[in-house]
Design a protein around this motif. Structure first.
Motif, PDB file in Angstrom:
ATOM      1  N   VAL A 122      56.727  19.703  60.197  1.00  0.00           N
ATOM      2  CA  VAL A 122      56.294  18.609  59.332  1.00  0.00           C
ATOM      3  C   VAL A 122      55.397  17.671  60.131  1.00  0.00           C
TER       4      VAL A 122
ATOM      5  N   GLN B 259      53.309  13.406  54.585  1.00  0.00           N
ATOM      6  CA  GLN B 259      53.887  14.634  55.133  1.00  0.00           C
ATOM      7  C   GLN B 259      53.033  15.854  54.808  1.00  0.00           C
TER       8      GLN B 259
ATOM      9  N   ILE C  34      53.519  19.902  55.413  1.00  0.00           N
ATOM     10  CA  ILE C  34      54.545  20.878  55.795  1.00  0.00           C
ATOM     11  C   ILE C  34      53.927  22.255  55.986  1.00  0.00           C
TER      12      ILE C  34
END
Length: 287
Positions: A227, A255, A257
């Motif tokens: 992340v 974020q 990912i």
């Protein structure tokens, strides 16, 4: 965050007390530098805590800290004349810049906020003790002689103005080169195993100081969830590129990912080509 906001409120309240006390007493020794000294240290403390509070956004932190320090310095000195008020404003703005720059160099930590707050409390106490002593001396001199105080030369104001101008110009020119959050930042980390989802999870911050931590250690044979938390001060148009892993992706605020399936032992480099940020994934074999 509560500690940060509480520290900022404490600094504002203690500074307000010093300003009120100076205006109420109007003791002449403030002309010798007490009001500018209060503004200087208040600005430094506010800037240092603000840098940790506003996520290393130098523009926002500097704007708020300088405004606070100028108001505190001007109000703290206006009761003793315009020259003292200007000196207070200049000293406060200089302190705000120095404090913001210093606070920005340290990785975000409650320890930095605590040190800044405690140091300000101690300095405030010492300044108040000095104020009480000088106030007593002023009272004694008034009883002994009626000789008026001499006006101070503007040399101190000029020096403060030059220092503030040079500091502001230096920060503006070198703003993009300041490695914010670089002091005390963790150099490496080990991924955490998520048993429920059978994943190795690691979080890497992306800010103006680069990738933090720079090195992340994983184990081979288990899927990786990486992340990348892109901070507001990191800029725009960021990319994450790895020739070792053969991929390229844009990094958006917040974020990002990435999942890596069945990682093999080895060292994999990830870079942000526009800013030359580098991160390293180290995958170790399971014995």
């Amino acid at each position: 965050m509560l500690l940060n906001l509480g520290s900022l409120i404490l600094i504002v309240l203690m500074t307000g007390y010093h300003v009120y006390d100076g205006l109420r007493q109007k003791w002449e020794s403030a002309r010798n530098g007490f009001a500018p000294a209060v503004a200087l240290f208040s600005g430094m403390a506010f800037g240092a805590v603000g840098a940790q509070t506003f996520d290393f956004d130098l523009t926002v932190t500097l704007s708020i800290a300088i405004l606070f320090a100028i108001v505190a310095g001007f109000l703290g000195g206006i009761g003793f004349g315009l020259q003292t008020a200007v000196q207070g404003a200049l000293a406060g703005s200089l302190g705000a810049m120095l404090g913001t720059l210093t606070g920005s160099l340290y990785y975000r930590s409650n320890n930095v906020v605590l040190v800044a707050a405690i140091a300000f409390i101690i300095i405030s106490f010492l300044l108040q003790k000095l104020a009480d002593r000088r106030r007593s001396n002023d009272s004694r001199r008034r009883n002994e002689t009626a000789t008026p105080l001499k006006k101070h030369a503007p040399a101190g104001t000029v020096i403060l103005a030059i220092c503030a101008a040079v500091s502001a110009a230096s920060i503006m020119v070198e703003k993009d080169q300041i490695r914010v959050g670089s002091i005390g930042a963790p150099a490496s980390q080990t991924a955490v195993f998520d048993e429920e989802n059978d994943l190795q999870v690691a979080s890497i911050d992306v800010s103006a100081s680069g990738f933090t931590p720079a090195v992340t250690e994983f184990k081979a044979g288990t899927m990786i969830k990486a992340v990348f938390n892109v901070k507001p001060n990191s800029g725009t148009g960021l990319k994450l590129v790895s020739s070792d892993l053969n991929f390229s992706a844009e990094l958006k605020p917040g974020q990002n990912i990435f999942l890596l399936n069945n990682p093999q032992p080895g060292t994999y480099e990830l870079v942000e080509p526009n800013k030359a940020y580098k991160s390293m994934f180290t995958v170790k074999s399971v014995k």
